[in-house]
Design an enzyme around this catalytic site. Structure first.
Site, PDB file in Angstrom:
ATOM      1  N   HIS A  29       1.228  16.029  58.154  1.00  0.00           N
ATOM      2  CA  HIS A  29       0.063  15.223  58.554  1.00  0.00           C
ATOM      3  C   HIS A  29       0.314  14.538  59.897  1.00  0.00           C
ATOM      4  CE1 HIS A  29      -2.091  15.200  54.519  1.00  0.00           C
ATOM      5  NE2 HIS A  29      -0.942  15.798  54.255  1.00  0.00           N
ATOM      6  N   ASP A 123      -6.027   9.533  59.056  1.00  0.00           N
ATOM      7  CA  ASP A 123      -5.915  10.608  58.076  1.00  0.00           C
ATOM      8  C   ASP A 123      -6.929  10.346  56.960  1.00  0.00           C
ATOM      9  OD1 ASP A 123      -3.555  12.797  57.223  1.00  0.00           O
ATOM     10  OD2 ASP A 123      -4.749  12.000  55.552  1.00  0.00           O
ATOM     11  N   ASN A 363      -0.358  23.863  57.994  1.00  0.00           N
ATOM     12  CA  ASN A 363       0.218  24.008  59.345  1.00  0.00           C
ATOM     13  C   ASN A 363       1.014  25.296  59.439  1.00  0.00           C
ATOM     14  OD1 ASN A 363      -0.400  21.277  60.647  1.00  0.00           O
ATOM     15  ND2 ASN A 363       0.546  20.683  58.707  1.00  0.00           N
ATOM     16  N   SER A 364       1.798  25.570  58.404  1.00  0.00           N
ATOM     17  CA  SER A 364       2.603  26.792  58.423  1.00  0.00           C
ATOM     18  C   SER A 364       1.711  28.028  58.448  1.00  0.00           C
ATOM     19  CB  SER A 364       3.528  26.838  57.201  1.00  0.00           C
ATOM     20  OG  SER A 364       4.518  25.846  57.320  1.00  0.00           O
ATOM     21  N   GLN A 384      -1.806  24.503  48.659  1.00  0.00           N
ATOM     22  CA  GLN A 384      -1.010  25.704  48.977  1.00  0.00           C
ATOM     23  C   GLN A 384      -1.461  26.933  48.195  1.00  0.00           C
ATOM     24  OE1 GLN A 384       2.877  24.045  48.252  1.00  0.00           O
ATOM     25  NE2 GLN A 384       2.444  22.389  49.693  1.00  0.00           N
TER      26      GLN A 384
END
Ligand SMILES: O=c1ccn([C@@H]2O[C@H](COP(=O)(O)OP(=O)(O)O[C@H]3O[C@H](CO)[C@@H](O)[C@H](O)[C@H]3O)[C@@H](O)[C@H]2O)c(=O)[nH]1
Length: 464
Positions: A29, A123, A363-364, A384
């Site tokens: 984040h 956030d 992000n990955s 995920q």
């Protein structure tokens, strides 16, 4: 007002415009928030970063920003479970409320302070702090660091509970398709949890994030139009009235570097330089996910038995103290490198990397897609599972290894399929195509560039 135009205060001098940002203190984040800050600074805004003591960023790495620490009273160390993570997020909101109110008031009351401040970008998990800002007359924008599809899942959760998809009462329900949110199955939903208590906590978390977004003056997403056109259109429809800005992939469009909380071992880039093109499997499970010692051993032997060269970013604490199994180092000598924390964006952009075994953090997933690297996804929690579903079924750029315990034979087969089969080559082709679409989105005239212009104009319109 044109975005780049300096405003003039009543005193006649140029007036500095400032954005405040408040990331929630987790690596996945913090990086996107600093990247948003970098984009806005590049467009003429001064930046003040409010941050917790827990996982505090290092101000010396961002000399252009002002930093305001907000005491949080939280113990160091990552929360280990889903319930503990959600409770940690609530605790951050609660314990930072009063000190943030005080520090924000001090900033606004300082000479010129109120004049400068255009908005707070926070956030989306910081609803309480956004309320504090609004009570003091500061407009808020919410940043969600997951995908648009994931946010649709947030919004749809009450309806999915009403329809009986959630909470899950039997294992057999997990593979049922969610007709209202294709291509999700029940197991891919955010609020699939292991207990009623966890279900209630997660539902509360999602409802608060939706409230944070729908009561804000704007919604920023780290995605791009060509990647999630339908989900973005649906998000806009469902959020009627809240402007949506899809400005990703942030790690590519922003001039700011990410803000790594752990020291990165850059020696792995030299090691990659010596490897054949597209030959290395890069393995990393992000900053929060954890796995059992048994899963770690199965993962390790699956990789070893595949005989594929690999670079493994094995975060200390991933397997709660468990280490790689005895004999793994000797077995993989000469074709593997294990580091604690890697410069991941650079690793995924390196020509020697041909596949990415990831937990599927957003992000990955974006960094993998932008690097044109097909993915093996082993999701752990939260968004995920949904991300893995998209990688496999929508992007068709990878394989999901979800559900059940990890087994070395399945890992070995999946690695071979990803790295050394015709099907894997097709996935690589589609990942490269996604990388090209991302490059177009952030190029001059591209959709994300256009969205950044709109965001800057919007913030200027909030600046009174
Ligand atoms: O060795 C490493 C491993 C990771 N990273 C970086 O750390 C970030 C990790 O982010 P992400 O892949 O999103 O994973 P998490 O850290 O697990 O992120 C949390 O936040 C994400 C965004 O909201 C969610 O999608 C995830 O599920 C949630 O766990 C990425 O930018 C990586 O480049 C490194 O720099 N070096």
């Amino acid at each position: 007002m044109a975005p780049e135009e300096a405003s003039t205060a009543t005193t006649g001098g140029p007036r500095r415009r400032r954005v405040l940002v408040f990331p929630i203190p987790y690596q996945g984040h913090i990086n996107p928030m600093f990247q948003v800050a970098g984009l806005l600074q590049d467009r003429g805004f001064a930046v003040t970063v409010f941050h917790t003591h827990f996982n505090a960023p290092d101000p010396s790495r961002h000399p252009a920003y002002d930093f305001v620490p907000v005491p949080d009273g939280l113990p160091a160390g990552s929360p280990g479970t889903v319930a503990a993570t959600v409770e940690h997020i609530f605790a951050i909101n609660g314990s930072c409320e009063a000190p943030f109110r005080e520090r924000l008031a001090a900033l606004l009351e300082a000479p010129g302070g109120r004049d400068e401040v255009a908005c707070l970008v926070a956030d989306a998990h910081l609803l309480t702090l956004m309320d504090v800002a609004r009570q003091q007359g500061v407009p808020t924008l919410a940043l969600r660091t997951g995908s648009a599809a994931c946010f649709r899942n947030f919004m749809a959760t009450p309806m999915l509970c009403d329809k009986g998809y959630l909470p899950v009462s039997a294992e057999s329900q997990l593979d049922a398709p969610v007709r209202e949110l294709p291509p999700y199955r029940v197991r891919d939903l955010m609020a699939v949890t292991s207990s009623r208590h966890e279900h209630d906590l997660v539902c509360k978390l999602l409802a608060r994030a939706v409230e944070a977004v729908s009561t804000s003056a704007g919604f920023i997403l780290n995605t791009f139009d060509a990647l999630e056109a339908d989900d973005l259109a649906a998000t806009r429809r469902d959020l009627a009235g809240v402007p949506v800005f899809e400005v990703g992939p942030l790690h590519k469009i922003s001039p700011a570097s990410s803000s790594s909380l752990l020291p990165q071992d850059r020696s792995c880039l030299d090691w990659l330089d010596a490897q054949a093109p597209a030959s290395v499997l890069y393995i990393s499970f992000g900053s929060l996910a954890s796995m059992s010692g048994e899963d770690l051993a199965e993962a390790a032997w699956g990789v070893a038995n595949s005989r594929q060269p690999f670079l493994w970013a094995l975060r200390p604490g991933l397997a709660r103290g468990a280490a790689l199994p005895d004999g793994f180092g000797a077995e993989t000598e000469g074709r593997g490198l294990v580091v604690g924390w890697a410069p991941q964006e650079e690793v995924l952009a390196h020509g020697a990397v041909g596949g990415f075994w990831t937990h599927g953090g957003w992000n990955s997933a974006l960094e993998g897609a932008c690097g044109g690297v097909p993915m093996l996804c082993r999701p752990c929690f939260g968004d995920q599972m949904g991300n893995a579903r998209y990688v496999e079924h929508v992007w068709r750029a990878g394989i999901a290894l979800d559900g059940g315990v990890l087994e070395r034979g399945a890992v070995e087969r999946a690695v071979r399929r990803l790295m050394r089969s015709e099907e894997g080559e097709e996935m690589r082709g589609r990942a490269r195509e996604l990388g090209s679409r991302a490059a177009e989105a952030i190029a001059e005239g591209g959709s994300s560039r256009h969205s950044v212009d709109k965001l800057v104009n919007h913030i200027m319109s909030l600046w009174k």
